[in-house]
Design a protein around this motif. Structure first.
Motif, PDB file in Angstrom:
ATOM      1  N   GLY A 166     -12.392   5.482   4.028  1.00  0.00           N
ATOM      2  CA  GLY A 166     -13.142   6.680   4.378  1.00  0.00           C
ATOM      3  C   GLY A 166     -13.059   7.019   5.860  1.00  0.00           C
ATOM      4  O   GLY A 166     -13.020   8.193   6.234  1.00  0.00           O
ATOM      5  N   ALA A 167     -13.030   5.985   6.701  1.00  0.00           N
ATOM      6  CA  ALA A 167     -13.019   6.210   8.155  1.00  0.00           C
ATOM      7  C   ALA A 167     -11.650   6.624   8.676  1.00  0.00           C
ATOM      8  O   ALA A 167     -11.547   7.428   9.606  1.00  0.00           O
ATOM      9  CB  ALA A 167     -13.483   4.941   8.874  1.00  0.00           C
TER      10      ALA A 167
ATOM     11  N   PHE B 226       0.820  -1.213   0.000  1.00  0.00           N
ATOM     12  CA  PHE B 226       0.000   0.000   0.000  1.00  0.00           C
ATOM     13  C   PHE B 226       0.854   1.264   0.000  1.00  0.00           C
ATOM     14  O   PHE B 226       0.447   2.300  -0.544  1.00  0.00           O
ATOM     15  CB  PHE B 226      -0.956  -0.013   1.195  1.00  0.00           C
ATOM     16  CG  PHE B 226      -2.202  -0.814   0.941  1.00  0.00           C
ATOM     17  CD1 PHE B 226      -3.182  -0.342   0.086  1.00  0.00           C
ATOM     18  CD2 PHE B 226      -2.375  -2.057   1.518  1.00  0.00           C
ATOM     19  CE1 PHE B 226      -4.331  -1.071  -0.170  1.00  0.00           C
ATOM     20  CE2 PHE B 226      -3.524  -2.814   1.274  1.00  0.00           C
ATOM     21  CZ  PHE B 226      -4.499  -2.315   0.419  1.00  0.00           C
ATOM     22  N   MET B 227       2.040   1.203   0.583  1.00  0.00           N
ATOM     23  CA  MET B 227       2.941   2.363   0.527  1.00  0.00           C
ATOM     24  C   MET B 227       3.362   2.647  -0.915  1.00  0.00           C
ATOM     25  O   MET B 227       3.435   3.803  -1.333  1.00  0.00           O
ATOM     26  CB  MET B 227       4.161   2.110   1.414  1.00  0.00           C
ATOM     27  CG  MET B 227       3.839   2.069   2.901  1.00  0.00           C
ATOM     28  SD  MET B 227       5.276   1.647   3.939  1.00  0.00           S
ATOM     29  CE  MET B 227       6.318   3.082   3.653  1.00  0.00           C
ATOM     30  N   LEU B 228       3.609   1.601  -1.685  1.00  0.00           N
ATOM     31  CA  LEU B 228       3.968   1.776  -3.090  1.00  0.00           C
ATOM     32  C   LEU B 228       2.786   2.290  -3.902  1.00  0.00           C
ATOM     33  O   LEU B 228       2.938   3.184  -4.753  1.00  0.00           O
ATOM     34  CB  LEU B 228       4.463   0.449  -3.668  1.00  0.00           C
ATOM     35  CG  LEU B 228       5.821  -0.053  -3.175  1.00  0.00           C
ATOM     36  CD1 LEU B 228       6.120  -1.436  -3.752  1.00  0.00           C
ATOM     37  CD2 LEU B 228       6.929   0.927  -3.540  1.00  0.00           C
TER      38      LEU B 228
ATOM     39  N   ALA C 256     -15.118  -7.431   0.531  1.00  0.00           N
ATOM     40  CA  ALA C 256     -13.780  -6.885   0.732  1.00  0.00           C
ATOM     41  C   ALA C 256     -13.611  -5.495   0.110  1.00  0.00           C
ATOM     42  O   ALA C 256     -13.083  -4.585   0.772  1.00  0.00           O
ATOM     43  CB  ALA C 256     -12.729  -7.855   0.185  1.00  0.00           C
ATOM     44  N   PRO C 257     -14.046  -5.269  -1.157  1.00  0.00           N
ATOM     45  CA  PRO C 257     -13.934  -3.907  -1.691  1.00  0.00           C
ATOM     46  C   PRO C 257     -14.761  -2.899  -0.890  1.00  0.00           C
ATOM     47  O   PRO C 257     -14.320  -1.762  -0.672  1.00  0.00           O
ATOM     48  CB  PRO C 257     -14.466  -4.045  -3.125  1.00  0.00           C
ATOM     49  CG  PRO C 257     -14.249  -5.475  -3.475  1.00  0.00           C
ATOM     50  CD  PRO C 257     -14.516  -6.215  -2.192  1.00  0.00           C
ATOM     51  N   LEU C 258     -15.957  -3.305  -0.451  1.00  0.00           N
ATOM     52  CA  LEU C 258     -16.798  -2.412   0.360  1.00  0.00           C
ATOM     53  C   LEU C 258     -16.110  -2.096   1.687  1.00  0.00           C
ATOM     54  O   LEU C 258     -16.047  -0.932   2.112  1.00  0.00           O
ATOM     55  CB  LEU C 258     -18.160  -3.059   0.598  1.00  0.00           C
ATOM     56  CG  LEU C 258     -19.232  -2.217   1.307  1.00  0.00           C
ATOM     57  CD1 LEU C 258     -20.617  -2.691   0.886  1.00  0.00           C
ATOM     58  CD2 LEU C 258     -19.113  -2.341   2.837  1.00  0.00           C
ATOM     59  N   ILE C 259     -15.591  -3.126   2.357  1.00  0.00           N
ATOM     60  CA  ILE C 259     -14.900  -2.922   3.632  1.00  0.00           C
ATOM     61  C   ILE C 259     -13.682  -2.024   3.441  1.00  0.00           C
ATOM     62  O   ILE C 259     -13.407  -1.130   4.249  1.00  0.00           O
ATOM     63  CB  ILE C 259     -14.496  -4.276   4.250  1.00  0.00           C
ATOM     64  CG1 ILE C 259     -15.747  -5.053   4.668  1.00  0.00           C
ATOM     65  CG2 ILE C 259     -13.560  -4.083   5.446  1.00  0.00           C
ATOM     66  CD1 ILE C 259     -15.469  -6.479   5.101  1.00  0.00           C
ATOM     67  N   ALA C 260     -12.949  -2.251   2.339  1.00  0.00           N
ATOM     68  CA  ALA C 260     -11.785  -1.417   2.055  1.00  0.00           C
ATOM     69  C   ALA C 260     -12.194   0.040   1.856  1.00  0.00           C
ATOM     70  O   ALA C 260     -11.523   0.965   2.356  1.00  0.00           O
ATOM     71  CB  ALA C 260     -11.071  -1.941   0.809  1.00  0.00           C
ATOM     72  N   GLU C 261     -13.310   0.250   1.152  1.00  0.00           N
ATOM     73  CA  GLU C 261     -13.809   1.614   0.919  1.00  0.00           C
ATOM     74  C   GLU C 261     -14.197   2.277   2.232  1.00  0.00           C
ATOM     75  O   GLU C 261     -13.884   3.458   2.472  1.00  0.00           O
ATOM     76  CB  GLU C 261     -15.012   1.553  -0.022  1.00  0.00           C
ATOM     77  CG  GLU C 261     -15.460   2.876  -0.591  1.00  0.00           C
ATOM     78  CD  GLU C 261     -14.620   3.325  -1.777  1.00  0.00           C
ATOM     79  OE1 GLU C 261     -14.388   4.545  -1.874  1.00  0.00           O
ATOM     80  OE2 GLU C 261     -14.208   2.479  -2.581  1.00  0.00           O
TER      81      GLU C 261
ATOM     82  N   ILE D  33      -3.350   1.960   4.979  1.00  0.00           N
ATOM     83  CA  ILE D  33      -2.696   1.025   5.901  1.00  0.00           C
ATOM     84  C   ILE D  33      -3.737   0.224   6.682  1.00  0.00           C
ATOM     85  O   ILE D  33      -3.533  -0.953   6.997  1.00  0.00           O
ATOM     86  CB  ILE D  33      -1.763   1.767   6.879  1.00  0.00           C
ATOM     87  CG1 ILE D  33      -0.667   2.517   6.113  1.00  0.00           C
ATOM     88  CG2 ILE D  33      -1.134   0.801   7.882  1.00  0.00           C
ATOM     89  CD1 ILE D  33       0.206   1.630   5.258  1.00  0.00           C
ATOM     90  N   SER D  34      -4.871   0.841   6.966  1.00  0.00           N
ATOM     91  CA  SER D  34      -5.945   0.131   7.672  1.00  0.00           C
ATOM     92  C   SER D  34      -6.456  -1.036   6.848  1.00  0.00           C
ATOM     93  O   SER D  34      -6.837  -2.079   7.390  1.00  0.00           O
ATOM     94  CB  SER D  34      -7.087   1.085   8.008  1.00  0.00           C
ATOM     95  OG  SER D  34      -7.659   1.631   6.815  1.00  0.00           O
ATOM     96  N   ILE D  35      -6.466  -0.879   5.512  1.00  0.00           N
ATOM     97  CA  ILE D  35      -6.883  -1.976   4.639  1.00  0.00           C
ATOM     98  C   ILE D  35      -5.861  -3.100   4.702  1.00  0.00           C
ATOM     99  O   ILE D  35      -6.213  -4.281   4.744  1.00  0.00           O
ATOM    100  CB  ILE D  35      -7.047  -1.479   3.190  1.00  0.00           C
ATOM    101  CG1 ILE D  35      -8.033  -0.302   3.130  1.00  0.00           C
ATOM    102  CG2 ILE D  35      -7.515  -2.619   2.281  1.00  0.00           C
ATOM    103  CD1 ILE D  35      -8.112   0.347   1.755  1.00  0.00           C
ATOM    104  N   GLY D  36      -4.580  -2.729   4.712  1.00  0.00           N
ATOM    105  CA  GLY D  36      -3.521  -3.727   4.828  1.00  0.00           C
ATOM    106  C   GLY D  36      -3.626  -4.532   6.104  1.00  0.00           C
ATOM    107  O   GLY D  36      -3.438  -5.761   6.101  1.00  0.00           O
TER     108      GLY D  36
END
Length: 463
Positions: free
Chosen positions: A409-410, A339-341, A400-405, A415-418
């Motif tokens: 947003g939150a 995610f950093m990249l 997973a895409p919904l949770i990532a979104e 990094i939270s997705i990672g």
């Protein structure tokens, strides 16, 4: 083909021809099925929010995108139903019949999405019909994978089950390559207005051609030899589902948990990364060029294909469990650097980040067909692998895409997705570690062994 023939290498030319037909049938069929599935995932990230959830889009583009991701995930809730129906009939009537049925159903639903009017044309009926067709896609996908996996593994020589089983697995990255490549081509050739007006429909309608090709290939494949053996003995269970949940509920849970991390990380690659990268900066995205991002995603899918095949081959050498473990450790350790990249908004670094991810995805996906087939007795095998796979998909990739979104947003940080994917990796790693190595199991001896246990339940209790 007997086990002694397999081990001795005495395989007739006719058998080898049939093996090639099986591999072609499972690969082409799953590629087409997943092309259909991924076209929707790509469209959900790129166009469906504004075309089918227009009122929400006017209020908030972020809310409309979340609902579009939800429409992607809702079909996963119907995968277990498809798995139950196709698994039950597949265990009683054969693998081949269900493979043809699920392929045609998936193709019909996909083609209808390609001609579905938008919200501006028919109002509320547009999202309702869209979700209904998506449910049909989910029902079909629920029964597809188990049949393809078993056709490949049950035709395989004992020492090549991982290799044979990798063919339906690479149908996923092949479908992604096809889906993302078509979207990239249209995005490159058409203006934004033309793409949003009618261009996005072309990939859905193209499914009609693919379905015809897949139908004729799958019709030419013989029934699984293990199922034929069960028919010859005329002792298949009268109630496969009842037998499954009575005696093999633990394996169903294990297969579901083993799959969740791979499926969740895979759906980020399939759908979320492209949406996040191309979304305007003011809406929380990276503002990157859509054709470039789709091209990078397509190239990453080639990596997924290569490492999935390698994962199947490697599992024939070092075992299914060890291969899975290496894959999940890789995915876990790569999350934060990845995610950093991606957040640099450099297309080169994003491409590298996604490609490296596919190493772990492939190693934790390639051996799946062989592992799952070897975990269940033959008379409930279709039901077992299909239902376990479907439940794992709900817990993993469905939202997973919904949770990532929502996490993005939150927290305002990827990094939270990672961290979310890392937690799932720990769960899947623990689940696969709890399974005793299955490599080398004789699937046909297992049929006779299961029949013996049915006749002598005290033997089952003593194990």
């Amino acid at each position: 083909m007997s086990t002694s023939e397999e081990l001795a290498g005495n395989i007739s030319p006719a058998t080898r021809r049939e093996e090639r037909k099986v591999l072609a049938g499972t690969l082409v069929g799953t590629t087409i099925e997943w092309y259909d599935f991924f076209i929707y995932a790509q469209a959900a990230g790129l166009v469906l929010a504004s075309l089918y959830f227009a009122p929400l889009s006017q209020e908030s583009s972020g809310l409309a995108q979340i609902v579009a991701w939800a429409s992607l995930g809702i079909s996963f809730l119907f995968r277990p139903l498809g798995a139950i129906v196709a698994g039950h009939l597949g265990d009683r009537l054969g693998r081949k019949m269900m493979l043809v049925f699920t392929l045609v159903l998936m193709g019909a639903a996909t083609a209808l999405i390609g001609v579905l009017p938008t919200y501006a044309q028919i109002g509320i009926w547009a999202p309702i019909l869209l979700v209904f067709l998506r449910i049909l896609q989910g029902f079909s996908a629920g029964g597809e994978w188990g049949g393809a996996a078993l056709m490949s593994v049950e035709h395989a020589p004992v020492n090549k089950r991982g290799f044979f089983g990798a063919y339906p697995q690479i149908g996923v990255p092949c479908g992604m390559i096809l889906a993302t490549g078509v979207m990239w081509l249209l995005s490159t050739m058409l203006t934004e207005e033309a793409f949003m007006s009618w261009g996005w429909r072309v990939p859905f309608l193209f499914s009609i051609v693919l379905i015809l090709v897949g139908y004729f290939i799958r019709r030419s494949v013989d029934e699984s030899p293990v199922f034929k053996e069960m028919q010859d003995r005329k002792k298949e269970s009268a109630a496969p589902l009842g037998q499954l949940f009575k005696h093999n509920w633990k394996e169903v849970i294990q297969t579901a948990l083993i799959f969740i991390a791979n499926n969740a990380a895979g759906y980020l690659l399939i759908a979320f990364f492209a949406s996040y990268a191309t979304k305007p900066v003011e809406d929380g995205g990276l503002g990157m060029d859509r054709p470039s991002v789709l091209l990078a995603t397509t190239l990453a899918a080639f990596g997924w294909l290569i490492f999935t095949m390698y994962g199947g081959i490697l599992s024939d050498k070092i075992g299914r469990i060890r291969t899975f473990q290496i894959g999940y450790v890789w995915v876990l350790l790569w999350q934060i650097p990845m995610f950093m990249l991606i957040d640099t908004a450099s297309i080169v670094l994003m491409g590298i980040a996604m490609f490296v991810l596919t190493i772990g995805l492939g190693l934790s996906y390639g051996p799946q067909s062989a592992l799952y087939a070897e975990m269940f007795p033959a008379h409930v095998r279709y039901s077992g692998v299909s239902i376990g796979y479907a439940i794992g998909a709900i817990l993993g990739g469905a939202f997973a895409p919904l949770i990532a979104e929502v996490l993005l947003g939150a927290t305002g940080s990827t990094i939270s997705i990672g961290i979310y994917i890392m937690v799932l990796c720990v769960i899947s790693l623990a689940a696969v570690t709890s399974v005793k190595e299955t490599k080398g199991k004789n699937l046909r001896v297992e049929v006779a062994h299961q029949e013996y246990l049915q006749q002598h339940p005290e033997a089952r209790d003593s194990q």
